[in-house]
Design an enzyme around this catalytic site. Structure first.
Site, PDB file in Angstrom:
ATOM      1  N   CYS A 275       0.803  -1.233   0.000  1.00  0.00           N
ATOM      2  CA  CYS A 275       0.000   0.000   0.000  1.00  0.00           C
ATOM      3  C   CYS A 275       0.827   1.270   0.000  1.00  0.00           C
ATOM      4  O   CYS A 275       0.269   2.364   0.127  1.00  0.00           O
ATOM      5  CB  CYS A 275      -0.935   0.005   1.203  1.00  0.00           C
ATOM      6  SG  CYS A 275      -0.086  -0.119   2.789  1.00  0.00           S
ATOM      7  N   CYS A 453      16.243   4.954 -15.629  1.00  0.00           N
ATOM      8  CA  CYS A 453      14.865   4.476 -15.746  1.00  0.00           C
ATOM      9  C   CYS A 453      14.068   5.324 -16.724  1.00  0.00           C
ATOM     10  O   CYS A 453      13.293   4.805 -17.536  1.00  0.00           O
ATOM     11  CB  CYS A 453      14.201   4.474 -14.376  1.00  0.00           C
ATOM     12  SG  CYS A 453      14.860   3.269 -13.221  1.00  0.00           S
TER      13      CYS A 453
END
Length: 503
Positions: A275, A453
């Protein structure tokens, strides 16, 4: 990958024959690591107990199968060491970097500059430049591939006037197989060793091992994450679906995109696996009136969510998702956890979701994906310094046998949005103002991670996927039409417009 033998018609020059296989993903480290072709042996998971419905031969103990499979891995493992030693010796004799420079010149738009004094104060902006401060960079890259490239940047041995563009250009070398020669052996060796060592000694199978992997990245500094991520505290790709969106707007759009795909209704019980810092669970509870149970292995994330996203409808737990039992949920989703599950645990993940999701429920997976199949090298730069134990799924991983228990409703890809997200995170660091406690090597490592990335997402080498599932068989009466609702038209369509007169 093994070098391909040159044909008689296209024999390379002596210099190009020595060239590096810059499979390096190259630079990249790219959030993804290097993969090698699958060996022609059966999939092996020695620490995984046989599950119901396994196709193992009757009467064959799992331990015996592991021994046989392990023996099959010894040959490529030993061969990789031998070939690696041969390649390292070749690199020692060719440390001037000419082969690497030739390859870069042939396939990229990079200008290589030997610059002992480093990058000039006002570097040119009309191209991509690689400033080599220490010639040992060539050896490190030839021997260690993406690990050597990343570490040498961390050590300050090279610079670029545009780090993201440099990595983007280097990625062009990834598929240059025809130029591989003896210098490619160390890289091949390291890839095999990294892959085989993980097959032998995975760290993600136990809750404690998975927790340690997560802690090494997510529990390093809340101050760093608060400054980098901004108010939404979303550490996953945003959804830049319109021009001129801010990071905050795009992150909120991503959160609502997940919520809408789940087709939430007030009073539903929802499970979030991994979460994060708690913002998405809070948004769903606040805007959609659902009860959210979130689980995470990060102590910092758990503490932050409890403090900053207090909500009576949200229960954040410091718990491994695999230990969830008993309760059934109307909806299940995960954002950014699937990359940490590991390919050897995908079946476990889907089985647990099958157990916890109601028969008419919906599941959403938001995950980074990878464009190339093959075994994953856990010895690369990204796994060594940023995400230990992490692996990216390929499309083929969503077509394995355990997927037969699921019905795929929708698959969306928007990876370039993640490139924009990473650039925004880099900008938020603001040249590390207010983060002076981080030393120069850490800063270089972190910026290298973000820009590598970004380049990989921009090149579509890495993807950003959202997959929507329902259970099979299901009690649902309809498909998930809400995901692809037709846009309203000014004029209502009538069947007569498509009538054909039959003659």
């Amino acid at each position: 990958m093994a070098p391909s033998a040159p044909s008689a018609r296209s024999a390379p020059s002596a210099r190009s024959a020595r060239a590096l296989p810059l499979l390096v993903g190259f630079a990249a480290c790219t959030a993804c690591g290097f993969v090698i072709p699958r060996p022609p042996v059966s999939t092996w998971a020695p620490h995984r107990a046989r599950v119901s419905g396994s196709r193992d031969a009757p009467g064959t103990p799992v331990s015996r199968q592991s021994f046989i499979a392990g023996s099959q891995l010894l040959l490529p493992f030993a061969a990789s060491i031998v070939t690696g030693l041969l390649g390292v010796e070749a690199v020692k004799q060719l440390n001037e970097g000419s082969a690497l420079k030739d390859l870069i010149k042939k396939y990229t738009n990079i200008t290589v500059v030997d610059a002992p004094d480093g990058m000039p104060a006002n570097p040119p902006t009309d191209g991509v430049y690689w400033y080599i401060k220490d010639p040992d960079v060539y050896r490190r890259v030839l021997v260690q591939g993406d690990l050597g490239l990343g570490e040498s940047y961390m050590d300050g041995q090279w610079e670029s006037n545009d780090l993201e563009a440099f990595v983007f250009e280097m990625l062009k070398l990834e598929g240059v197989k025809k130029d591989l020669g003896l210098l490619g052996l160390p890289l091949l060796s390291s890839a095999i060793v990294g892959s085989v060592s993980w097959l032998l000694f995975p760290t993600n199978l136990s809750a404690s091992g998975a927790k340690q992997n997560i802690a090494k990245h997510y529990d390093i500094s809340m101050k760093l994450y608060e400054q980098m991520l901004g108010p939404t505290m979303q550490y996953s790709g945003a959804y830049y679906h319109a021009p001129d969106m801010t990071l905050e707007q795009a992150q909120i759009a991503k959160m609502r995109l997940v919520a809408e795909k789940l087709d939430l209704k007030p009073g539903m019980k929802v499970l979030e696996l991994g979460c994060g810092f708690g913002a998405l669970a809070d948004l769903m509870a606040t805007e959609y009136g659902v009860e959210v149970t979130g689980v995470t292995l990060s102590e910092d994330q758990h503490t932050y969510a409890k403090k900053h996203f207090k909500n009576p409808l949200v229960d954040i737990r410091l718990q491994d998702y695999r230990s969830m039992t008993g309760q059934k949920f109307d909806r299940i989703y995960s954002v950014g956890i699937f990359e940490h599950i590991g390919r050897n645990c995908y079946e476990t993940y889907f089985e647990k979701c099958q157990e916890l999701l109601k028969d008419d429920g919906i599941m959403v997976i938001h995950s980074i994906g990878f464009c190339r199949s093959g075994q994953w090298n856990h010895g690369g730069w990204m796994n060594s310094y940023i995400f230990p134990g992490a692996e990216l799924p390929t499309m083929s991983h969503f077509t394995q046998n355990f997927q037969e228990k699921w019905h795929l409703e929708d698959w969306q890809s928007f990876g370039v949005s993640y490139a924009k997200t990473l650039r925004a995170w880099k900008d938020n660091l603001n040249n590390w103002k207010g983060l002076e406690e981080f030393d120069e090597r850490f800063r270089r490592m972190w910026e290298y991670y973000l820009m590598c990335c970004a380049a990989s997402f921009q090149a579509r080498r890495t993807k950003l996927w959202q997959l929507v599932y329902t259970k099979y068989p299901s009690k649902r009466q309809d498909d998930c039409h809400h995901i692809r609702q037709p846009l309203p038209r000014a004029e209502a369509a009538t069947a007569t417009r498509w009538n054909r007169e039959i003659t």
